[in-house]
Design a protein around this motif. Structure first.
Motif, short mmCIF file in Angstrom:
data_model
loop_
_atom_site.label_atom_id
_atom_site.label_comp_id
_atom_site.label_asym_id
_atom_site.label_seq_id
_atom_site.Cartn_x
_atom_site.Cartn_y
_atom_site.Cartn_z
N ALA A 188 0.82 -1.23 0.04
CA ALA A 188 0.06 0.09 -0.01
C ALA A 188 0.81 1.35 -0.02
O ALA A 188 1.44 1.53 1.17
CB ALA A 188 -0.90 0.00 1.22
N LEU A 189 1.08 2.01 -1.17
CA LEU A 189 1.80 3.16 -1.23
C LEU A 189 1.45 4.20 -0.23
O LEU A 189 2.35 4.93 0.36
CB LEU A 189 1.80 3.66 -2.87
CG LEU A 189 2.35 3.04 -3.82
CD1 LEU A 189 2.30 3.70 -4.97
CD2 LEU A 189 3.83 2.18 -3.53
N ASP A 190 0.21 4.53 0.25
CA ASP A 190 -0.17 5.20 1.48
C ASP A 190 0.54 4.90 2.41
O ASP A 190 1.17 5.77 3.26
CB ASP A 190 -1.81 5.47 1.34
CG ASP A 190 -2.56 6.16 0.08
OD1 ASP A 190 -1.46 6.40 -0.86
OD2 ASP A 190 -3.62 6.08 0.19
N ASP A 191 0.41 3.78 2.89
CA ASP A 191 1.04 3.29 3.97
C ASP A 191 2.60 3.53 4.07
O ASP A 191 3.32 3.93 5.12
CB ASP A 191 0.80 1.81 4.68
CG ASP A 191 -0.61 1.50 4.88
OD1 ASP A 191 -1.33 2.77 4.86
OD2 ASP A 191 -1.29 0.60 4.51
N LEU A 192 3.32 3.24 3.00
CA LEU A 192 4.55 3.40 2.78
C LEU A 192 4.91 4.85 2.93
O LEU A 192 6.05 4.96 3.68
CB LEU A 192 4.94 2.73 1.37
CG LEU A 192 6.38 2.71 1.00
CD1 LEU A 192 6.52 1.52 0.07
CD2 LEU A 192 6.99 3.91 0.25
N VAL A 193 4.42 5.60 2.48
CA VAL A 193 4.45 7.17 2.39
C VAL A 193 4.32 7.57 3.99
O VAL A 193 5.30 8.36 4.32
CB VAL A 193 3.58 8.10 1.47
CG1 VAL A 193 3.58 9.42 2.01
CG2 VAL A 193 4.02 7.79 0.13
N SER A 194 3.49 7.04 4.56
CA SER A 194 3.25 7.45 6.20
C SER A 194 4.54 6.88 6.97
O SER A 194 4.96 7.71 7.73
CB SER A 194 2.06 6.88 6.42
OG SER A 194 0.86 7.44 5.88
N ASP A 195 4.90 5.80 6.60
CA ASP A 195 6.02 5.02 7.25
C ASP A 195 7.10 6.15 6.96
O ASP A 195 8.13 6.36 7.75
CB ASP A 195 6.31 3.65 6.92
CG ASP A 195 5.32 2.88 7.48
OD1 ASP A 195 4.54 3.37 8.43
OD2 ASP A 195 5.24 1.77 6.83
N ALA A 196 7.46 6.46 5.75
CA ALA A 196 8.67 7.12 5.36
C ALA A 196 8.67 8.55 6.00
O ALA A 196 9.61 9.25 6.87
CB ALA A 196 8.84 7.64 3.77
N VAL A 197 7.29 9.17 6.02
CA VAL A 197 7.19 10.79 6.62
C VAL A 197 7.58 10.40 8.13
O VAL A 197 8.38 11.37 8.94
CB VAL A 197 5.86 11.24 6.51
CG1 VAL A 197 5.69 12.50 7.45
CG2 VAL A 197 5.60 11.53 5.04
#
Length: 339
Positions: A188-197
């Motif tokens: 899930a790219l959204d979860d991935l972005v949240s983790d990166a942030v």
């Protein structure tokens, strides 16, 4: 001079002139194209011989019917000339293609060797810098000249962490270059972005930079979650490092046309257009003085991760010139390639 001798001399002269003219025309038409020259050479030869013999025969006052028959016999060799020329052209074309492939392979080898030498050079330089710092601190501690030993120990730990991160980057880049299949699982790219942030938050806070997750498309693709997370984190970290205090880094996701995209917009002030592609080259830095920011492998790893997923990484300047936008794209079609 007998009529027969005159005819032979005339035939030789006309044949030479016709052949020379044909050769000049062929040379102009086939400039840089050996296959065309191979195709046309037999035609020029047969044509010049036909013209020379026809003119010489005509000068011997041969009957018209006999003359036409002789010309037709000579021209009958044209199809054979075309066949021979085609065979020669095909062979020449194959040789040219093989030669071009060999030249390309040699050029790739040359580039790889040059890249290898350059990589070794900046690797040795960047690794030597923290090692030199550790040595100085250790010698100072040994000599008892450090006013705050606790700070020195903390600095040594920091330098060791830097070296560990560098070695990890090298290992990751090597893994991505290896001809092995990458793991595929739903990401899930959204979860991935949240983790990166979230992971970059301490660095961003220390730098006074705000990192926000903008519009998120809720896209899921099949890929290597670890590699994709690292790729996005590298881009976000790079954006934070090059954005001045008080600036903002925005991360968004989108999909369309069979492609999922992660987009990171920073406020670095922009990059010269000729340097945009260089951002993804291993070891390249716009400012060679930024030694504390790693070895310059972050965006190179991002590009290799994108390529391993059948996608790409690119950078453009924002229209207002305030910063750059780095995009990581992955084909949504990769979902169907699991296994």
């Amino acid at each position: 001079m007998t009529p027969e001798t005159s005819a032979v001399v005339l035939s030789a002269v006309v044949t030479a002139l016709a052949g020379g003219l044909g050769a000049l025309v062929l040379a102009r038409l086939s400039r840089g194209r050996a296959a065309v020259a191979a195709l046309g050479a037999p035609l020029v030869l047969v044509g010049s011989l036909a013209v020379g013999v026809a003119v010489a025969t005509r000068s011997m006052i041969v009957a018209a019917d006999d003359y036409r028959s002789l010309v037709f016999v000579l021209l009958a060799g044209a199809p054979m000339a075309v066949l021979v020329g085609a065979l020669l052209a095909r062979r020449v074309w194959r040789l040219e293609r093989e030669s071009a492939g060999e030249r390309a392979a040699r050029e790739r080898d040359r580039q790889v060797e040059a890249s290898r030498r350059e990589t070794i050079q900046w690797l040795s330089h960047d690794l030597r810098t923290p090692l030199a710092g550790i040595r100085v601190l250790a010698e100072s501690l040994e000599d008892g000249v450090v006013a705050q030993p606790r700070d020195a120990y903390g600095r040594i730990v920091h330098e060791v962490d830097r070296i560990d991160g560098m070695v990890d980057d090298i290992a990751e880049l090597s893994r991505l270059h290896a001809p092995t299949a990458m793991r595929r699982e739903p990401v899930a790219l959204d979860d991935l972005v949240s983790d990166a942030v979230t992971g970059i938050a301490p660095l961003a806070d220390a730098a006074g930079v705000r990192v926000v997750a903008g519009a998120l498309a809720g896209t899921t693709v099949l890929g290597d979650a670890r590699a994709l997370t690292r790729a996005v984190s590298n881009v976000v970290r790079n954006a934070v490092q090059h954005t001045a205090s008080g600036g903002t880094v925005e991360v968004t996701t989108s999909n369309g046309g069979g492609t999922a995209t992660v987009e990171v917009a920073d406020e670095c002030g922009g990059v010269p257009a000729e340097h945009l592609e260089l951002l993804f080259e291993p070891g390249w830095r716009a400012d060679s003085s930024r030694h504390d920011r790693g070895m310059g492998l972050g965006l190179a790893i991002t590009r290799e991760v994108a390529r391993a997923h059948g996608g790409a990484a690119a950078a453009v300047n924002r229209p207002d010139g305030s910063g750059c936008v780095v995009t990581l794209t992955v084909p949504c079609g990769s979902v169907g390639s699991a296994g």
